[in-house]
Design an enzyme around this catalytic site. Sequence first.
Site, PDB file in Angstrom:
ATOM      1  N   GLU B 308       0.862  -1.198   0.000  1.00 56.03           N
ATOM      2  CA  GLU B 308       0.000   0.000   0.000  1.00 56.03           C
ATOM      3  C   GLU B 308       0.889   1.237   0.000  1.00 56.03           C
ATOM      4  O   GLU B 308       0.719   2.140   0.825  1.00 56.03           O
ATOM      5  CB  GLU B 308      -0.911  -0.021   1.222  1.00 56.03           C
ATOM      6  CG  GLU B 308      -1.687  -1.337   1.350  1.00 56.03           C
ATOM      7  CD  GLU B 308      -2.620  -1.396   2.544  1.00 56.03           C
ATOM      8  OE1 GLU B 308      -2.172  -1.041   3.650  1.00 56.03           O
ATOM      9  OE2 GLU B 308      -3.789  -1.780   2.364  1.00 56.03           O
ATOM     10  N   CYS B 404     -10.417  -0.128   7.765  1.00 54.20           N
ATOM     11  CA  CYS B 404      -9.858   1.147   8.243  1.00 54.20           C
ATOM     12  C   CYS B 404     -10.520   2.344   7.581  1.00 54.20           C
ATOM     13  O   CYS B 404     -10.689   3.396   8.203  1.00 54.20           O
ATOM     14  CB  CYS B 404      -8.354   1.181   8.019  1.00 54.20           C
ATOM     15  SG  CYS B 404      -7.844   0.763   6.342  1.00 54.20           S
TER      16      CYS B 404
END
Lengths: 640, 640
Positions: B308, B404
């Site tokens: 990421e 998240c």
Amino acid sequence: MKIQSVKLHKSGFWGKRVEQVGEIIVPYQWQALNDKVPGAPRSHAMENFRIAAGLAKGEFYGFVFQDSDLYKWLEALSYCLMNQPDPELERLADEVIEVITKAQQPDGYLNTYFTIKEPQNRWKNLRDNHELYCAGHLFEAAVANYQATGKHTLLDVARRFADHIAAMFGPEPGKKRGYPGHPEIELALVKLYRLTGETRYLALAKFFIDERGQKPLYFEIEAKERGEEKPQLPFWTPGYCQSHLPVREQTEAVGHAVRAMYLYSAMADLALETQDETLVKACQRLWESVTKRRMYITGGIGSSAEGEAFTFDYDLPSDRAYAETCASIGLVFWAHRMLRLDANRKYADIMERALYNGVLSGVSLDGTKYFYTNPLEVWPKACQNRYDLRRVLFQRQPWFDCACCPPNIARLLASIPQYVYSCEKDVVYIHLFAAGEAVLELPSGQVTLIQETEYPWEGEVTIRVHTKEPVQFTLAIRIPGWCRDPSLRVNRDEMDLASLLEKGYAKIKRKWRNGEKIQLSLPMPVERVRAHPEVRATAGKVALMRGPIVYCFEEVDNGPNLAQIVLPSDAELVVEGRDPMLGNAVTLRGMATKVDASAWGDELYAPIPYNNKTVPIRAIPYYAWANRTPGEMTVWIREG
Amino acid sequence: MKIQSVKLHKSGFWGKRVEQVGEIIVPYQWQALNDKVPGAPRSHAMENFRIAAGLAKGEFYGFVFQDSDLYKWLEALSYCLMNQPDPELERLADEVIEVITKAQQPDGYLNTYFTIKEPQNRWKNLRDNHELYCAGHLFEAAVANYQATGKHTLLDVARRFADHIAAMFGPEPGKKRGYPGHPEIELALVKLYRLTGETRYLALAKFFIDERGQKPLYFEIEAKERGEEKPQLPFWTPGYCQSHLPVREQTEAVGHAVRAMYLYSAMADLALETQDETLVKACQRLWESVTKRRMYITGGIGSSAEGEAFTFDYDLPSDRAYAETCASIGLVFWAHRMLRLDANRKYADIMERALYNGVLSGVSLDGTKYFYTNPLEVWPKACQNRYDLRRVLFQRQPWFDCACCPPNIARLLASIPQYVYSCEKDVVYIHLFAAGEAVLELPSGQVTLIQETEYPWEGEVTIRVHTKEPVQFTLAIRIPGWCRDPSLRVNRDEMDLASLLEKGYAKIKRKWRNGEKIQLSLPMPVERVRAHPEVRATAGKVALMRGPIVYCFEEVDNGPNLAQIVLPSDAELVVEGRDPMLGNAVTLRGMATKVDASAWGDELYAPIPYNNKTVPIRAIPYYAWANRTPGEMTVWIREG
């Protein structure tokens, strides 16, 4: 009528490559197979055989299919002997064959991994373990070696193993109804059958092909017997190895591209031997799937690194092209077999496309470095830094951990003479243009055909007939699909090509006299080729081709940031001549526009136009890329 | 002077979104956190707390950072209470806080994973285990809850935990010299310090930041203590969590993008509190790295799914953009803090870019579906079939295993009023344009600023001053970088903007009287934006922007195969009006050319031109994509 021999001239494009296999590639690869190339990944292939033969002590090293590297190399070597006698290479082959013979087990079984490491696990995991695959490569090497030398030592080894396998697998009660996870043995069994006449081998090939994809799936049965919870390869599905459906029901090319090619090749072989129309139809459907929707312009196939696999129609990204060298080699195998089923130019066109581009890019000009994947666009920094490009290399390697490609390309290049001609009854086909001589055997005696050509750099091909007596046969000359304006003269007579053409071959039936000649003229202007509009990756872009050669642009000629070069739609592209740094390949020159990055400033985004400048551009054959300073490369270039 | 309150009007763009958080998003996410959304991935976050509190029996479920989902949601809820009293939500918050309180251990420790599952492993793996990260989210929620309600139950919990952590970590002998694998606690500790005045919290934040990247690397020390052979994440490197160098030596944004944003935010906070110029300089260098070389036009960051993460300069592929919603949220956090360090428009411009585009695309128009990744180009078939695109979704999801993003976007949207204005001494800054009212507290009394605007759809902004007495202060109004031709009137007087501008803010210092008004006019034509020429992925393409809004093209409006649409360089693009199906967004219309795929035939490659046709095209705001029929989407479109 049959072809007795084909010799390619060393001055010609393929003749030079064929010679290189014997002089450079086979000796180099022998060093690699014996771990004598400094800096190259370990092979241990030869040592595995020595250990299994009881001639050395040690542990097996490598993949479960490591044996196949040696077999393919031995096959290549054998073709070299056909092309050019070489006592030293022949002696080396004999030595290797002696070791292989000793590694064979008393019951005929032969696989160094299982003999050394897991004798108790023979034939327990056909899905993953490549025993049948390695056997197939042994058979191919054995057939080639016998044909090259007349010696039957390796052929005897192969037959003993084939008999062992035939006793183990088949539809009969008590035999396993399994088939290989990686097809290869099927086409090899057909070769063995053709050489020996032993129908048991053909029947076994047919069994493996017919059984594939039948339910319940053998791979699931054996997995259950092993108590396996999930496949070793996380992405494994039956389609990965073309066992999702019985082969006659398959309509789209799916899964691992090399496996697909080897399977389809065997299907074509079997269709020819058994005159099975249902198999022919399946092959034709799959051919359309691959060549009309799932193939790069280079003849590269398999557009996903994950599973080395086909994905879906028109999904052909240039930077993430996997396009394994072995897959393009497999495509050549398959095309060659389709041609035997149906002498249609469309098969030869693809065969030629793959040979000159996606196959040949797999080896460096000097023969000692190899690509496993063959991308159509490279930004080295991205290959080095992006995980999703980690398998795209921008420099050829001396060897690989998984070294399937180097010996595969060796055996294909060494056998190129076998791809140039074919005979069927009284027709001799010319599929490829390559300077050289073919000796034909006719009932009435020998005829020699001599091809003179600078192909693929020039489109003029002269074919001369040498015969003692005038002789009646048909010469069928392929008129390549890429040529818009071909012409043909027999002696001094301009022929009406249209009336001669049959499935793309100009068929000239006559009583040929000694010294007669055919002059084929294939004008090869530089063409801007476009992809089907459904291919997203090439939108707005063209590729340059001249004759069968796909061109590319390299940073070393054109500077960095090739994405910012635009070829004006009216820009002239001219032949620059032959470049001795690139093996005398024809290169192209032209003028283009390029964004002047230096004029931009440091804003990442801005509502302002780019400054453009006019720049000279140079294109070289795709197969020759990455032989100079490493850098960016692209086949497809923007047009505006 | 300070800002007492900001209320956004429900008729305005952000006011409507802020309202939606309280009315839709927070209640929806409460259902998700309690596993009551049919078809949504399991959260178990609330149940983990109940179990840790001894109120329920069961096993922990979820990631080691599952607690943070609940904390972020609670923070969002608290902001909603600031925006709009809601006794029901407040009661719910109190109930949740009661459970959290009971889950806290006697020594102040609070983390449901370690309390339930591995009490013996507290603080043993700071690299992976997110204990400090979760603590940070607790602190942020606690500060927000106290500010919203005046209740200090959660704040007391947070302080007890912070004190526990301060006793455990620090430079003093006997304490661990560790710092979090995922930054977050640092900025939270600064918040806690600002609210409580407790300097221990600031010192701990400073310790975590200063210690980061010092050699020997703490993560390696603790790994050795655990007897670990290799990191759990195969791609882990110190750079992945920005611990490759001490923070003051870092020059390029690397690693996990969210971690980077949270760290840089804390660095900016600390720089402000400590007036540390070395930290300011590091922040500025990193800001340039992100916003000049490693950011999508949408404010998306992190162009690689693996890790990421950031990759390298100008590597911004559209189809493989990761651009996590949380990362753009983090960029807003950081920009907001950079603005406090230096009231420079460049920070507000990026804050606005991320808010309207890369952040807002993370949530559906109805508030109940979420994107984790935010690609700039989508071909659904490729997302479904290509392994290298497996993490690029083309439809928003009701929740995620790793959830998240949804509560993160909730807390950011609910706190938007805090981003509109800021005060420094006698200057009140207007950073964002949003209809609403701000009450300012001056020594002489209250002043209310009323913004009226249809921004971002119209560029007219009226600001009215309400004050009992004439009052002297400076109004500093951001003139957005995207606007080429702004103008400003105070009452009826056209101002000379150039003379007022300071770092992109028009500063008007005067004695303001009741009823005076400022009229800002920001003409917003449709702009064709280009990327820096070094960005390979956007070569030959433009993106459309109007004001701060990035536009995109969807298949539902433009048909499939968006890659074959070319926007002529002279094509007019007109504002179509507001679309009620897209939350009344302004959409754009024009004419373009498109390859007529139906005219091509079935050849995969051919040296022939395409047939083009003229087609109407329609662009919609990027943030609003994927709210109708799923299909292709692209931000960047070819120009010709």
